[in-house]
Each structure stands twice: as structure tokens, then as C-alpha cells.
Design a protein around this motif. Structure first.
Motif, PDB file in Angstrom:
ATOM      1  N   GLY A 179       6.489 -11.013  -9.234  1.00  0.00           N
ATOM      2  CA  GLY A 179       7.760 -11.597  -9.642  1.00  0.00           C
ATOM      3  C   GLY A 179       8.238 -12.694  -8.717  1.00  0.00           C
ATOM      4  O   GLY A 179       8.889 -13.651  -9.159  1.00  0.00           O
ATOM      5  N   LYS A 180       7.928 -12.574  -7.445  1.00  0.00           N
ATOM      6  CA  LYS A 180       8.320 -13.617  -6.494  1.00  0.00           C
ATOM      7  C   LYS A 180       7.585 -14.925  -6.774  1.00  0.00           C
ATOM      8  O   LYS A 180       8.132 -16.009  -6.607  1.00  0.00           O
ATOM      9  N   THR A 182       9.982  -3.941 -21.593  1.00  0.00           N
ATOM     10  CA  THR A 182       9.316  -3.818 -20.298  1.00  0.00           C
ATOM     11  C   THR A 182       7.840  -3.506 -20.489  1.00  0.00           C
ATOM     12  O   THR A 182       7.471  -2.754 -21.392  1.00  0.00           O
ATOM     13  N   PRO A 190       8.202 -15.050 -12.159  1.00  0.00           N
ATOM     14  CA  PRO A 190       8.843 -13.946 -12.897  1.00  0.00           C
ATOM     15  C   PRO A 190       8.361 -13.798 -14.333  1.00  0.00           C
ATOM     16  O   PRO A 190       8.360 -12.696 -14.882  1.00  0.00           O
ATOM     17  N   GLN A 202       5.369  -0.373  -7.258  1.00  0.00           N
ATOM     18  CA  GLN A 202       6.392  -1.362  -7.595  1.00  0.00           C
ATOM     19  C   GLN A 202       6.268  -2.613  -6.735  1.00  0.00           C
ATOM     20  O   GLN A 202       6.536  -3.732  -7.198  1.00  0.00           O
ATOM     21  N   ALA A 203       5.842  -2.428  -5.494  1.00  0.00           N
ATOM     22  CA  ALA A 203       5.698  -3.574  -4.594  1.00  0.00           C
ATOM     23  C   ALA A 203       4.703  -4.597  -5.139  1.00  0.00           C
ATOM     24  O   ALA A 203       4.856  -5.808  -4.925  1.00  0.00           O
ATOM     25  N   LYS A 204       3.683  -4.120  -5.859  1.00  0.00           N
ATOM     26  CA  LYS A 204       2.709  -5.038  -6.458  1.00  0.00           C
ATOM     27  C   LYS A 204       3.388  -5.948  -7.474  1.00  0.00           C
ATOM     28  O   LYS A 204       3.131  -7.168  -7.522  1.00  0.00           O
ATOM     29  N   PHE A 205       4.270  -5.362  -8.280  1.00  0.00           N
ATOM     30  CA  PHE A 205       4.937  -6.142  -9.315  1.00  0.00           C
ATOM     31  C   PHE A 205       6.025  -7.054  -8.719  1.00  0.00           C
ATOM     32  O   PHE A 205       6.266  -8.155  -9.220  1.00  0.00           O
ATOM     33  N   GLU A 206       6.657  -6.590  -7.656  1.00  0.00           N
ATOM     34  CA  GLU A 206       7.646  -7.431  -6.993  1.00  0.00           C
ATOM     35  C   GLU A 206       6.993  -8.680  -6.423  1.00  0.00           C
ATOM     36  O   GLU A 206       7.568  -9.782  -6.457  1.00  0.00           O
ATOM     37  N   GLU A 207       5.786  -8.516  -5.910  1.00  0.00           N
ATOM     38  CA  GLU A 207       5.047  -9.666  -5.372  1.00  0.00           C
ATOM     39  C   GLU A 207       4.732 -10.669  -6.481  1.00  0.00           C
ATOM     40  O   GLU A 207       4.849 -11.883  -6.288  1.00  0.00           O
ATOM     41  N   LEU A 229       5.714 -11.098 -15.342  1.00  0.00           N
ATOM     42  CA  LEU A 229       6.055  -9.672 -15.462  1.00  0.00           C
ATOM     43  C   LEU A 229       6.195  -9.233 -16.912  1.00  0.00           C
ATOM     44  O   LEU A 229       6.221  -8.031 -17.193  1.00  0.00           O
TER      45      LEU A 229
END
Length: 633
Positions: free
Chosen positions: A94-95, A29, A98, A87-92, A101
Motif C-alpha cells: 500500500g505504501k 476487500t 495503494p 498485514q505488514a506485507k500488504f501495508e508495504e 491492494l
């Protein structure tokens, strides 16, 4: 602690010593540091629930790229709120793709909170509001990388006024007088001076302005900056700082009042306010965690050099004993043993209070944080009964029958879970005007555990500060069980003096031990002692702070600890209570015996570890006498 106190704060710092790609490859990670910081902050959640903050610095970024990120929150679940936003920054990302990341170079260039240096803070405000502006880390910004400063800490300064005046005298115009701002601007001033001195040095050597910036970054003397900025600080503190170039530090006060622990290896350096937070987050044994020495700073240079430098001459070690009694989590190996010993050392006084009648005595604890001390008391009572059984069996001799032996061997302490805190009910009690009878029901009691009119009930508490919760809630609740006598046992001694190093008890009249002593003086026609103490405290406030003495001790001198305890019992006893009541406090010498390495006991003895403490206690007494309802610092 049955009386709720705001107290302390918590810090968590992580410095990665390898590139992000190293952690991606080894641990799978790119968010290794972020995950560990979250875990360390959650494991110190007890240290702050008014707010939280996280700052991050990236190393070696191109000009024009943002390299300092900071989020703060005063939401009810501040830690979750902050890390959810990160975390929301990384989720964006990943969408959209992916694979990005795991692309550490791309992440560092394009997404915030992907730097090598992290600082987290948990806030319990000892005074002031809970606005977002009061949450650490604080940020002092500048276009010069080496003049940027991020500060967070666990501290209270007793001489903020003098430190503020120092800033004014050197030409600054601070935006407020809060000690956090004052400390940050104090460090920032000498950081600026260090930058200027290095600039002039390298300019004379013929370097261009563009060449000078990295030279300054390499040669910043962080220890010198801290020595120059902290030499007049009076208080208890652990202060963590990040400098924009990647240098960082954690500085501890000379008496070691506030706690700080660290761990380092070839991959990482971590610092936290509590040792178990590091142990749990990194799966480390007790022996691997070191304590930052009093008066020292752990300094982490951007290049990877880690040193522990003496900044101020250490004084007598007077680390906060309240950390051991209550504030720090009991999962610490040493603290767990100390709390058990605090409970065990209260056995003799407790036995005397119930006339050694353990057959008709129930032992319990309230609140849950007193549970470890309760185990220590239980163990002590078992040791006592073991000797009792030996004597009884020897007395029977060879004529002992099975029934007699069974009766003797069945003697054991009666331990029960008397009170259970109703966490859901607590959320509905939001207004002082609505408390009344409702506060009595914050705890559920276990009916049927006490034989009405027959049993004594002993409950152990961490400490008794104001006594209001005892009077308004706990004693009324316990009395409904119908015990013959209630004995409240405090694992801390009588709290007689205000704190000024990070615990919310700055007003001396809030302390039930102080109110008890004042009432005893009045009842015994000794009011002249109150007047004399007032006159001496007023005179002390005209002295230099280093010459001040704690004359508030005079208030307690005419009475024994037992007399004051008895008066405290009178003050906290509800008017409609049926059971007899006795209150027992830990002895000072037993506190020192249980916590030999943490002898900061100024709340109990008035022996303040810094000169500013004597000024605070004198000011607190003057405020009391003059009816001034405000903090003494």
C-alpha cells in the motif's frame, strides 16, 4: 476451573469457492478470508495460548511461484503476532501503490497469503515444550504439488509408539515420535502411495509426465488416503489437512471425542472447533452450522466438490463432556443451556449442605467460567423458594397480615460476587518458588458480603482436578471473610481417571479424588486392594490392547461418592482454616441428564471410548506404584 489445565487445541479452516475478485467486488476487500480467519481464531482464543499458526495455499499458480505460505508463533499474543506479520506485507504494498491492494490478480501473483485455502491453529500443549517447532500447522514439502501436505489438529493419540513403529517398518525414518509428526507422516506415506499408483495408471495410458501431474491432482482419492492412514489410530482427534494441489479435509475420530463444526454455501466452506466462532464471524444462525459426523471427513476437492465421507466406522458417540462443562465457550446455544442445567441439578445437594437455610447462605462462583452454572443454581434455588413461599402463605390462611406476607415474599437467594480475578497480579507469579502467600492474592475478595460467624458461603466451580489451587489459594481467601461454613460445589463429577485424548491430566496421582481414595484404603486397612490393583494392571500391560480392562476402578469400589468427597475436603482444607468445609460433586446421572448428547465421561467413570484408554489408565497406575513421574502415553 480453579486448577489450571492445558487442554485441547483449536482449528479454523476457510475454503473460498469463488475467485478473489468476487470477494473484492462483493465485500470491498481482497482480504475477506484473512479477516474472517483472524476473527474465528480470536473467537477460539480460549482453546490455545501456547502458540498459533496459519497456512495458506494458492490455486492455479505458474511453476516457479511459491504457493504455500506458513507463519507460526509462540509469542504471548501469537494470533496478533502472526496476522500483524501478514498485514505488514500488504501495508508495504500500500505504501508503494495503494491501488494494488484491490488488484486481486497482482496480489495473488506477487504477495504471500493471498490464496483460496486457509488453515489456522491455536495450540495448548498438553506436554512438551512451547518452542516454535511444536506449533501447528506442520508442513511436509515436496516438489510434486500433490505430495505437499499441511496438517494441524486437535488430538492426542494413545498408540503413538505403535504408529511410529509402523512408519519404521515401511522404511521411513521419522525425525521424532510426537503424535503430530507421526500422524502427518502416516497420512503423507499414503498420499505418496496414491500419487505413485495414479502416476503408474496414467503413464500406462500413454500420458506424458507433464500431463500426468494435473491428472493426479484431479483424481486424488482423499477419502481412500484417510482410510488407509487412520485405520489404526487410537485417540481423540480432529485433524485438518491441506494438499498442495488445493484439496483439503477435516477428519473426526469415530467416537466424536473432539468437536468439529462446519458451514458451507456457494461462496465459502468454513470449519472450526466451536460453533459460535463460525456464527459470529459470518453472522449465521445456530441452525446453519453442521457438525462433522464422528468417523467422517469433510473433504473439499480443489474443483469445488464438497462431501462428507465415512472414513472409519463410527462407534458409540462419546463426545467429551468436559467441552460442555468448561473448555468450549459458553456462548454456544446448547452449551449455555447445559451449563445452566448442571448448576440447577446441584441445588438439592447444596440445600442439604446448608440445612435449607437460604436466609443465612450466600451463593457465588469462582472462577468466572463457572458463572453460567451459577445462574442455573440461582434459578433452581428460586424455584425451590417459590414452593416454600406457597406453603408458608397457605399455612397462614386468611389471617395473614401485610407484614407476614412481606416477610415471606422477601425471601430470595442471596447472590454475591465474592471473588474477582486480578489479571495483572497473575503476570507477576512466574516462579513456583515465589508463589507461597502470593497465590492467595490472585483473586480480590469482596469484603462485607458475609456476616461473620453467621452466614454459609456456597461457591460453585467448574471442576476440581488436583485441588492445589483450592488449598493454597481459594479456601484461604474465602475463609478471611469469616463464613460459618464454606461449601464448594463442583459442576463436574469427581475426576478419578487420567485423560489421554487432549487434556493435561495424564498422571493419576495428580488427581485429588484418586489421592483421597488411596488414603481411605490405607486408613481402613485395605492396602491389599492397592496391591491387587497393581498386580492386575501389570498383567494387563502384557495383554493385547484390545483385551485390556480398567482395573483401577477397584480403588474406588469400597467407598461411596460421599465418602470420597469428604476425604477430598480433608485433603484440600488449609491447616489454618476456621470455617467448616464441605465439597459437593455433580452426580454422574445428572451430568448425563444435562448433557445428553455428549456422554464422554471417562475421567469420571473410567469408561474409555477407545482401547488405548484402558492401557493408559493401567500404565498410569503402574507409574504411580513404581514412583515413575511421567506421562502414561
Amino acid at each position: 476451573m480453579s486448577d489450571f489445565l492445558h487442554h485441547e487445541c483449536g482449528i479454523a479452516l476457510i475454503r473460498l469457492l469463488k475467485p478473489l475478485s468476487y470477494y473484492q467486488k462483493k465485500y470491498g476487500t481482497a482480504f475477506y478470508a484473512m479477516n474472517k480467519l483472524y476473527l474465528m481464531m480470536e473467537k477460539q482464543h480460549n482453546r490455545g495460548q501456547d502458540g498459533a499458526g496459519v497456512a495458506n495455499i494458492k490455486f492455479n499458480v505458474e511453476p516457479g511461484t511459491r504457493y504455500i505460505s506458513r507463519y507460526r508463533s509462540n509469542e504471548k499474543q501469537a494470533i496478533v503476532d502472526i496476522f500483524g506479520r501478514i498485514q505488514a506485507k500488504f501495508e508495504e504494498v500500500g505504501k508503494k501503490d495503494p491501488s494494488l491492494l484491490s488488484d486481486t490478480a497482482w496480489l495473488k501473483k506477487n504477495v504471500a497469503f493471498t490464496g483460496e485455502l486457509w488453515l489456522g491453529h491455536l495450540r495448548y500443549g498438553t506436554y512438551g515444550g512451547n518452542s516454535i517447532e511444536a506449533c501447528h500447522p506442520f508442513l511436509r514439502q515436496n516438489n510434486w504439488m500433490t505430495r505437499n501436505l499441511v496438517v494441524a489438529g486437535n488430538f492426542n493419540m494413545t498408540n503413538v509408539d505403535e504408529l511410529f513403529d509402523d512408519l519404521v517398518h515401511i522404511g521411513q525414518h521419522p525425525k521424532e515420535k510426537a503424535d503430530t509428526v507421526t500422524v502427518m507422516e502416516n497420512i503423507g506415506h499414503f498420499l505418496d502411495e496414491e500419487n505413485e499408483e495414479l502416476y503408474q495408471k496414467f503413464k500406462k495410458l500413454g500420458n506424458s509426465k507433464e500431463e500426468i501431474s494435473p491428472l493426479i491432482a484431479d483424481h486424488l482419492d482423499v477419502a481412500n488416503i484417510l482410510r488407509r492412514s487412520s485405520h489404526r489410530w487410537d485417540g481423540g482427534y480432529v485433524i485438518a489437512g491441506l494438499i498442495g494441489n488445493g484439496d483439503s479435509f477435516v477428519l473426526r475420530d469415530p467416537a466424536g471425542i473432539r468437536p468439529a463444526y462446519f458451514y458451507q454455501d456457494d461462496e465459502i466452506v468454513v470449519v472450526a472447533s466451536e460453533r459460535p466462532a463460525i456464527q459470529t464471524a459470518f453472522n449465521l444462525p445456530f441452525e446453519k452450522i453442521q457438525e462433522i459426523k464422528p468417523g467422517h471427513a469433510l473433504i473439499m476437492k480443489k474443483g469445488g466438490k464438497i462431501t462428507q465421507d465415512k472414513i472409519n466406522e463410527p462407534t458409540q458417540r462419546l463426545s467429551c463432556s468436559f467441552e460442555r462443562i468448561y473448555f468450549s465457550r459458553g456462548s454456544d446455544q446448547e452449551i449455555y443451556k447445559e451449563r445452566k442445567e448442571l448448576g440447577r441439578l446441584l441445588c438439592q445437594q447444596t440445600l442439604q449442605a446448608v440445612d435449607y437455610d437460604l436466609r443465612n447462605t450466600v451463593l457465588s462462583f469462582i472462577p468466572n467460567t463457572a458463572e453460567v452454572a451459577f445462574y442455573g443454581m440461582l434459578s433452581g434455588m428460586e424455584d425451590y423458594l417459590r414452593d416454600v413461599k406457597k406453603r408458608k402463605i397457605k399455612a397462614l390462611g386468611s389471617k395473614a397480615t401485610d407484614d407476614q406476607l412481606h416477610d415471606i415474599l422477601s425471601i430470595r437467594p442471596r447472590a454475591e460476587k465474592i471473588a474477582i480475578k486480578d489479571a495483572k497480579l497473575r503476570t507477576f507469579i512466574t516462579n513456583d518458588n515465589d508463589r507461597g502467600d502470593m497465590v492467595t492474592h490472585v483473586y480480590d475478595i469482596t469484603y462485607g458480603t458475609i456476616r461473620r460467624g453467621v452466614d454459609n458461603l456456597v461457591v460453585i466451580d467448574d471442576s476440581i482436578v488436583r485441588g492445589t489451587t483450592l488449598k493454597n489459594s481459594i479456601l484461604r481467601m474465602l475463609d478471611r471473610l469469616g463464613p460459618k461454613k464454606i461449601v464448594v460445589v463442583s459442576s463436574a463429577p469427581q475426576i478419578r481417571y487420567p485423560d489421554c485424548y487432549g487434556i493435561d491430566m495424564a498422571k493419576i496421582n495428580d488427581l485429588v479424588a484418586f489421592r483421597a481414595a488411596i488414603q481411605l484404603l490405607e486408613e481402613n486397612n485395605l492396602e491389599h486392594i492397592i496391591d491387587e490393583t497393581y498386580a492386575r494392571c501389570k498383567e494387563q500391560l502384557r495383554q493385547g490392547v484390545n483385551e485390556m480392562k480398567n482395573y483401577v476402578r477397584m480403588i474406588y469400589q469400597p467407598f461411596t461418592a460421599e465418602q470420597i468427597s469428604a476425604k477430598i475436603a480433608d485433603l484440600v482444607r488449609p491447616p489454618d482454616m476456621n470455617a467448616d468445609l464441605q465439597i459437593i460433586f455433580q452426580k454422574i446421572e445428572d451430568l448425563h441428564s444435562a448433557c445428553p448428547n455428549n456422554r464422554g465421561d471417562w475421567y469420571f467413570t473410567g469408561n474409555y471410548p477407545t482401547p488405548g484408554g484402558n492401557r493408559v489408565v493401567c500404565k498410569a497406575f503402574v507409574n504411580f506404584m513404581e514412583g515413575i513421574n511421567e506421562r502414561a502415553y
